[in-house]
Design a protein around this motif. Structure first.
Motif, mmCIF file in Angstrom:
data_model
loop_
_atom_site.group_PDB
_atom_site.id
_atom_site.type_symbol
_atom_site.label_atom_id
_atom_site.label_comp_id
_atom_site.label_asym_id
_atom_site.label_seq_id
_atom_site.Cartn_x
_atom_site.Cartn_y
_atom_site.Cartn_z
ATOM 1 N N ALA A 161 8.219 2.980 2.922
ATOM 2 C CA ALA A 161 7.638 3.450 1.646
ATOM 3 C C ALA A 161 6.123 3.547 1.834
ATOM 4 C CB ALA A 161 7.995 2.480 0.528
ATOM 5 N N ARG A 164 6.682 8.593 -6.175
ATOM 6 C CA ARG A 164 7.268 8.021 -4.946
ATOM 7 C C ARG A 164 8.418 8.862 -4.390
ATOM 8 N NH1 ARG A 164 6.265 5.433 -0.760
ATOM 9 N NH2 ARG A 164 4.559 4.481 -1.942
ATOM 10 N N ALA A 193 5.789 -0.471 -1.824
ATOM 11 C CA ALA A 193 5.846 0.777 -2.620
ATOM 12 C C ALA A 193 4.863 0.770 -3.791
ATOM 13 C CB ALA A 193 7.275 1.023 -3.122
#
Ligand code: PLP
Length: 373
Positions: free
Chosen positions: A352, A216, A44
């Protein structure tokens, strides 16, 4: 990597199965020239994708100008970045460091100095880093056990349990530390009611947005989706698209506790990392955030229909699929089939990808998962 080279590293990670030598956008290339679809993004981190031209050009230009001067002197990139983060947050001061764990260390020290209290409420299954302080507030006993005694006075409550949260509160608690989505502990989003209850407690509220921040989850900060603004917020991972950086943000109303000499970091505010981060902030715009939300929905809808999946959770492009058996073997099989993905706790498959993924990338990743599952 040869076995001899690998054995020169302390074995803090499992033996890697693949060595990557190149990256471009959503693809990684291994030493044999094989390409992989990257739905892990360096855990991520690489939000804009590998080799994105904006942070790449900014870092190159700053490398040519000045790499390092220390915090004894002013450099433009850290000041500009702090001002941009303040604008995004709605008024805050920044302390820059080099990682998520360091950002959380800074938050722990800040809360102690600001409140004069040592008690912390944190969440079971949370993850805040591997340094002694950040490990002390990490709600995973297997990671803490070998290093006890750690900081005392930490109370862990189950995520989303409002009664347990209120029951854990007492006069000696100075800080409540929450991940808006528990990224390493099973991809568990916190509910609006739980976060609102945390806000009502008489303590500083910190959000660890090391994993959820910088777009994100589909908004720049994940807290924007729960309607509660924290006093302290930590960032790292995606902030400079893979160059090392961490940041503690202190909301304007809570500043004033740190004075010169209270905290510091030789490399913190490094001009190259900060220049890359400025370019990241310039690139994470409304269109990109809309892509994160749309591709996240596509991904979660696709995960729902896969075998072994008992629950699908997450926000934006931080997606978790809880399986009816351990996720590790599926992650290994996906890697063999050309898809890089992650686990989050024993039974949760975590995806991710870079925030720039397309409809086709998501379809391709789902088709590989369907094959291996
Ligand atoms: N906090 C959260 C929510 C994380 O996910 C992580 C890393 O996974 C950390 C803190 C620690 O960050 P770092 O590994 O950069 O120290």
């Amino acid at each position: 990597m040869s076995v001899a080279l690998q054995s020169a590293l302390l074995p803090t990670y499992p033996e890697p199965r693949v060595a990557f030598v190149g990256g471009n956008g959503v693809e990684l290339t291994d030493a044999g020239g094989r390409t992989y679809l990257d739905f892990a993004a360096g855990i991520a981190v690489v939000g804009l994708g590998h080799g994105h031209p904006a942070p790449l050009a900014a870092a190159h230009a700053q490398l040519d100008r000045l790499w390092h001067a220390s915090n004894l002197f002013a450099t433009d990139p850290s000041r500009v970045l702090a001002s941009m983060l303040s604008d995004r947050f709605g008024g805050a001061q920044s302390f820059f460091c080099n990682s998520g764990a360091e950002a959380n260390e800074a938050a722990l020290k800040y809360a102690r100095k600001a409140t004069g209290k040592t008690g912390v409420i944190a969440l079971e299954q949370s993850f805040h880093g591997r340094t002694t302080g950040s490990l002390s507030v990490t709600g995973q006993s297997a990671k803490r056990a070998a290093f006890e005694p750690l900081l005392g006075d930490v109370r862990f409550v189950p995520p989303n349990d409002v009664d347990a949260l209120r029951a854990a509160m007492s006069d000696d608690i100075g800080l409540v530390l929450l991940e808006p989505v528990l990224g390493e502990g099973g991809v568990i989003p916190l509910g609006v009611e739980f976060v609102a209850a945390a806000r009502e407690l008489e303590a500083l509220l910190a959000f660890d947005e090391v994993q959820t921040g910088v777009g994100r989850t589909g908004t720049f900060f994940a807290f924007e989706q729960v309607g509660v603004k924290p006093d302290l917020l930590t960032l790292a991972k995606g902030l400079a698209n893979g160059l090392p950086i961490g940041c503690l943000l202190v909301a304007d109303h809570a500043t004033g506790a740190f004075v010169p000499g209270d905290h510091g970091s030789t490399f913190g505010g490094n001009p190259v990392s900060c220049a890359a981060a400025i370019a990241v902030l310039e690139t994470v715009d409304d269109d990109l955030l809309a892509n994160v939300r749309e591709r996240g929905e596509q991904l979660r809808a696709g995960l729902e229909s896969l075998p072994h999946v008992v629950d699908v959770r997450g926000r934006g492009l931080l997606a978790g699929a809880e399986l009816d058996e351990p996720a590790g073997p599926f992650v290994d099989a996906a890697l063999d089939a050309g898809l890089v993905c992650l686990t989050s706790g024993p039974n949760v498959l975590r995806l991710a990808p870079p925030l720039v993924v397309s409809v086709e990338h998501v379809e391709h990743a789902l088709s590989i998962l369907r094959e291996v599952m």
